[in-house]
Design a protein around this motif. Structure first.
Motif, short mmCIF file in Angstrom:
data_model
loop_
_atom_site.label_atom_id
_atom_site.label_comp_id
_atom_site.label_asym_id
_atom_site.label_seq_id
_atom_site.Cartn_x
_atom_site.Cartn_y
_atom_site.Cartn_z
N LEU A 142 -46.70 48.78 -9.23
CA LEU A 142 -45.98 49.36 -7.94
C LEU A 142 -45.64 49.97 -7.32
CD1 LEU A 142 -43.14 45.98 -9.12
CD2 LEU A 142 -45.12 45.72 -7.82
N ASN A 143 -46.03 50.12 -6.18
CA ASN A 143 -45.29 51.38 -5.03
C ASN A 143 -43.99 51.89 -4.93
OD1 ASN A 143 -47.75 51.57 -4.61
ND2 ASN A 143 -47.89 50.03 -3.19
N ILE A 203 -40.31 50.32 -8.01
CA ILE A 203 -39.11 49.99 -9.26
C ILE A 203 -38.05 49.30 -8.77
CG2 ILE A 203 -38.23 50.11 -10.54
CD1 ILE A 203 -41.19 52.04 -11.79
N ALA A 209 -43.31 47.29 -13.91
CA ALA A 209 -43.51 47.86 -12.83
C ALA A 209 -44.79 48.70 -12.82
CB ALA A 209 -42.23 47.73 -12.44
N THR A 258 -37.36 41.74 -9.91
CA THR A 258 -38.63 42.49 -10.39
C THR A 258 -39.64 41.55 -9.76
OG1 THR A 258 -38.07 43.13 -12.09
CG2 THR A 258 -40.10 43.16 -11.73
N GLN A 260 -40.37 41.68 -5.99
CA GLN A 260 -41.03 42.61 -5.70
C GLN A 260 -43.01 43.07 -5.69
OE1 GLN A 260 -39.63 45.49 -4.14
NE2 GLN A 260 -41.41 47.10 -3.80
N MET A 261 -43.35 42.33 -6.65
CA MET A 261 -44.39 42.19 -6.72
C MET A 261 -44.79 41.17 -6.59
SD MET A 261 -44.43 42.09 -11.25
CE MET A 261 -44.70 42.84 -12.37
N GLU A 289 -45.42 43.10 -2.75
CA GLU A 289 -46.42 43.67 -2.99
C GLU A 289 -47.88 43.35 -2.69
OE1 GLU A 289 -46.44 48.05 -5.02
OE2 GLU A 289 -44.15 47.85 -4.72
N THR A 290 -48.01 42.49 -3.95
CA THR A 290 -49.08 41.50 -3.90
C THR A 290 -49.76 40.69 -2.35
OG1 THR A 290 -49.02 41.26 -6.03
CG2 THR A 290 -50.53 39.83 -5.12
N HIS A 334 -48.61 39.19 -12.80
CA HIS A 334 -48.90 40.04 -11.82
C HIS A 334 -50.25 40.80 -11.81
CE1 HIS A 334 -48.00 42.82 -9.03
NE2 HIS A 334 -47.91 43.85 -10.12
#
Length: 385
Positions: free
Chosen positions: A4-5, A7, A25, A52, A55-56, A59-60, A299
């Motif tokens: 991830l960019n 966390i 992450a 978490t 956020q995944m 970003e995906t 992920h």
């Protein structure tokens, strides 16, 4: 795993869960021990998983939440398998038994197209007197009448039955279906991919190994599939982990899954629940945990986590968009399997209604095709052509 960019802040988590989530992450592969710890998480640790997973998801796939314009066609409720978790199937002599003709299915497809649908999802019971090539002929008839429609049809259980009836091998059968017009298959009939669990739910259903063999054959023949897991019945969280890791291995080898769909058990009208052999579905914490766990463990492998609004309800479904899900499923237009098991949430949502539920949590609705190859933004004020 894909790092991830950003966390997220996981201050609410226990030290053990915080360490696992931060490590994942950064791109580390999850171990089974990691996954088991998360699967048995409680309270604040679930919230850390949700953060978490969200956020995944961001970003995906970003802030878009997709859905598809489709119609379910359950072509028969006659079935000899006898799954204890099913309230849909009937014997052939039952008063409410039915078996749709090809003409009726073509008409239902036409109605769906007129309402903007790009997909029909076809599944049904296993009927003993069905012609050996019935599935093939069904696809051919619908595709000939409506070549523009994507046919998403036949669970691995139905594929297994078609292979048995025709005497073809899997590759030959899939190629014949593909030539007839099959576009993709639903990864249903998976329940939990563990024969110990499957024996409790449906002793005569195909084995976990056979399910995997069929799905791998579909992918090998250029036919993509969804993947699913039914939870909230007789399984334990460790069974979720084993199931998800099995799907991870398939996806690493084939890349053929378009999405993962957690399916909460609808218990009300099922034999398994009525006779005390299954619990009354999942708790809300379990719904959150399963969707978040799915996003975390898939992920970098499966980008799309779909919620089932017909099982969860659209309000709760929209809440799970904050726990890692990014797809709202489809309009359905009709849905018989969950309804007969006692689902309380209807069988049709318009595109406008789905979009409103998505916008309710601050996300941006978009219409997709079955394979996620075409995604178009949609607003509540927009009308489906």
């Amino acid at each position: 795993m894909r790092p991830l960019n950003f966390i997220p802040d996981l201050h609410m988590a226990s030290p053990e869960v915080k360490e696992i989530l931060e490590r994942l992450a950064t791109g580390s592969e999850p171990s089974r021990d990691d996954a088991l710890t998360l699967a048995y998480a409680n309270e604040n640790d679930i919230e850390a998983m949700v953060v978490t997973a969200d956020q995944m998801r961001y970003e995906t796939v970003g802030q878009q939440v997709t859905f598809t314009l489709n119609r379910n066609i359950n072509f028969t409720n006659v079935c000899f398998v006898g799954c204890s978790f099913c309230g849909f199937s009937r014997t052939k002599n039952a008063k409410d038994a039915y078996f749709l003709t090809f003409e009726q299915m073509i008409q239902k497809t036409q109605e769906a197209i007129q309402l903007g649908a790009t997909e029909v999802c076809i599944q049904g019971g296993l009927e003993e007197s069905m012609a050996p090539t019935h599935y093939i002929d069904m696809v051919k008839a619908i595709k000939s009448a409506h070549p523009e429609i994507h046919i998403h049809a036949f669970s691995p259980m139905e594929i297994d039955y078609g292979v048995e009836k025709t005497g073809m091998n899997l590759d030959e059968y899939f190629q014949t279906l593909k030539t007839a017009g099959l576009g993709s298959i639903p990864g249903t009939a998976a329940e939990i991919l563990d024969d110990r669990i499957r024996q409790k739910l449906s002793p005569v259903k195909l084995t976990a190994d056979r399910w995997e063999e069929i799905v791998r054959a579909a992918h090998r023949n250029g036919i993509r599939s969804t993947s699913t897991m039914m939870y909230g019945h007789v399984e334990e969280p460790s069974d979720w982990v084993n199931h998800i890791f099995r799907l991870r291995n398939i996806q690493k080898d084939t890349g053929g899954f378009t999405e993962f769909v957690p399916l909460g058990f609808i218990h009300y009208e099922t034999h398994a629940y009525k006779f005390g052999r299954a619990r009354a579905g999942a708790t809300y914490d379990e719904h959150k945990k399963v969707h978040a766990l799915s996003r975390i463990l898939f992920h970098g492998l499966i980008d799309n986590i779909q919620l089932s609004w017909v099982k969860l309800g659209p309000d709760r479904g929209s809440e799970l968009l904050l726990a890692g899900a990014n797809d709202f499923g489809g309009t359905l237009m009709e849905e018989n399997i969950s309804k007969k098991a006692g689902s309380l949430f209807g069988e049709y949502l318009s595109a406008e209604e789905i979009a409103a539920y998505i916008e309710k949590v601050g996300r941006f609705p978009a219409i997709r095709d079955t394979l996620y190859s075409s995604i178009t933004p949609f607003t509540v004020s927009q009308k489906v052509k």
